[in-house]
Design a protein around this motif. Structure first.
Motif: not given
Length: 143
Positions: A18-20, A33, A22-28, A15
């Motif tokens: 997966r959260w990482k 994903r 979700e959190c970072w893919y748009k910011k990067s 979990d």
């Protein structure tokens, strides 16, 4: 079977991972994903390859090259300024005193010897001690 299906890779994530993602893919700046995971895997694989054969990954090498370029430019500016100040000092001294070519050759020879002997780490204190020691036996100007 399409090409896309051939490249599918089943992946199980905890979990937190997966959260990482979700959190970072748009910011990067990644569009998906999948793109984020692919970039992360490539980055880590480059890192491991660099550890194995002693070569830095391209991203790190590029960052180091950029920093070294900045340092080189800064050092060049500093050395240029130092050369200007040295020229000004030499010109001021030569305007005040008259020296012949033989004296300048001996002075340069001694300076090269001193710099080599101290590996370039001369200080005013060292030069003052040398001057005092040399002047102790030379009192003819006073007398």
């Amino acid at each position: 079977m399409s090409k896309k299906e051939e490249n599918r890779f089943p992946l199980r994530l905890d979990d937190v991972t997966r959260w990482k993602i979700e959190c970072w893919y748009k910011k990067s700046g990644c569009q998906s994903r999948n793109e984020f995971v692919e970039r992360a895997v490539n980055f880590y694989a480059d890192y491991l390859a660099g550890q194995e054969n002693g070569v830095l990954p391209a991203a790190i090498q590029s960052a180091i090259d950029g920093r070294l370029s900045l340092l080189e430019d800064r050092m060049a500016r500093i050395l240029y300024k130092l050369a200007v100040e040295t020229d000004m000092g030499m010109s001021a001294v030569l305007d005040c005193i008259q020296v012949d070519a033989d004296y300048l050759r001996r002075l340069r020879s001694n300076s090269v010897k001193n710099v080599k002997a101290t590996n370039g780490l001369l200080t005013f204190e060292q030069k003052e001690k040398e001057w005092v020691q040399g002047a102790e036996g030379d009192d003819q100007w006073q007398g």
